[in-house]
Design a protein around this motif. Structure first.
Motif, short mmCIF file in Angstrom:
data_model
loop_
_atom_site.label_atom_id
_atom_site.label_comp_id
_atom_site.label_asym_id
_atom_site.label_seq_id
_atom_site.Cartn_x
_atom_site.Cartn_y
_atom_site.Cartn_z
N LEU A 147 0.72 -1.82 0.22
CA LEU A 147 0.03 -0.34 -0.37
C LEU A 147 0.75 1.29 -0.22
CD1 LEU A 147 -2.84 -1.47 2.52
CD2 LEU A 147 -3.03 -0.74 -0.24
N ALA A 148 1.97 1.17 0.69
CA ALA A 148 2.80 2.00 0.69
C ALA A 148 3.48 3.00 -0.46
CB ALA A 148 4.05 2.43 2.05
N GLY A 149 3.82 1.65 -0.96
CA GLY A 149 4.52 1.73 -2.28
C GLY A 149 4.15 2.12 -3.58
N ALA A 150 2.81 1.44 -3.01
CA ALA A 150 1.75 2.20 -4.96
C ALA A 150 1.42 3.56 -3.90
CB ALA A 150 0.30 1.24 -4.38
N GLN A 151 1.17 4.33 -2.83
CA GLN A 151 1.59 5.75 -3.33
C GLN A 151 2.44 6.45 -3.00
OE1 GLN A 151 0.25 6.47 0.93
NE2 GLN A 151 -0.32 8.94 0.76
N ALA A 152 3.78 5.46 -2.69
CA ALA A 152 5.30 6.34 -3.47
C ALA A 152 5.17 6.10 -4.65
CB ALA A 152 6.23 5.47 -2.97
N MET A 153 4.51 4.97 -6.11
CA MET A 153 4.57 5.39 -6.94
C MET A 153 4.18 6.23 -8.11
SD MET A 153 5.18 1.00 -7.75
CE MET A 153 4.29 1.46 -8.96
N ARG A 154 2.46 6.64 -6.68
CA ARG A 154 1.86 7.54 -7.55
C ARG A 154 2.14 8.99 -7.15
NH1 ARG A 154 -1.88 4.31 -4.65
NH2 ARG A 154 -2.17 6.35 -2.84
#
Length: 155
Positions: A147-154
């Motif tokens: 979830l954190a990685g997805a947010q960082a990728m956005r």
């Protein structure tokens, strides 16, 4: 009798002779010395061997190397570009690494999941990682990391 295959692995062209029954995971590890892709179960159950083939996650223990002829392969070694990829950094920050054996497959599966679902919720992450097993059973931190990685990728 071996067959010649040509493919791109982590942005580099590769041509090699392989025996027809050679699994892609063994070709990656033994012929290319890219040992970040792990062999866990050898039966497509654990997901430790996930790589991207033409951008989609594939369990490389279920694909023959000759089937990869002409494709573009990305392994965990091809994800980082000098610094950790945001998904890798999130796994580190959220303690999603555990013993680390499943981590390459988890990261590769997570990247494909986020490609398909840029803003996943927890249920989507849990469903998306179904088929990737953590023998440490540290799923809570892995889900938090995705979830954190997805947010960082956005961004």
């Amino acid at each position: 009798m071996s067959s010649s295959i040509s493919l791109t692995v982590n942005g580099k062209s590769v041509t090699a002779a392989v025996e027809p029954p050679t699994l892609l995971v063994h070709f990656i590890r033994e012929h290319l010395d890219l040992t970040g892709t792990h062999v866990g179960c050898d039966t497509s159950q654990c997901g430790a061997c996930v790589v991207h083939v033409d951008g989609k996650s594939v369990k490389s223990c279920t694909m023959l190397a000759i089937q990869a002829d002409g494709t573009e392969i990305t392994t965990i070694e091809g994800v980082a570009n000098g610094a950790l990829h945001p998904m890798q950094a999130a796994f580190k920050e959220h303690h999603g690494l555990q013993c680390g054996f499943c981590t390459p497959g988890m990261v590769m599966a997570a990247l494909d999941l986020v490609r398909r679902h840029p803003s996943p919720d927890e249920a989507t992450v849990r469903e998306g990682l179904d088929g990737n097993l953590c023998r440490c059973t540290g799923y809570h931190n892995i889900v938090a990391a995705v979830l954190a990685g997805a947010q960082a990728m956005r961004g």
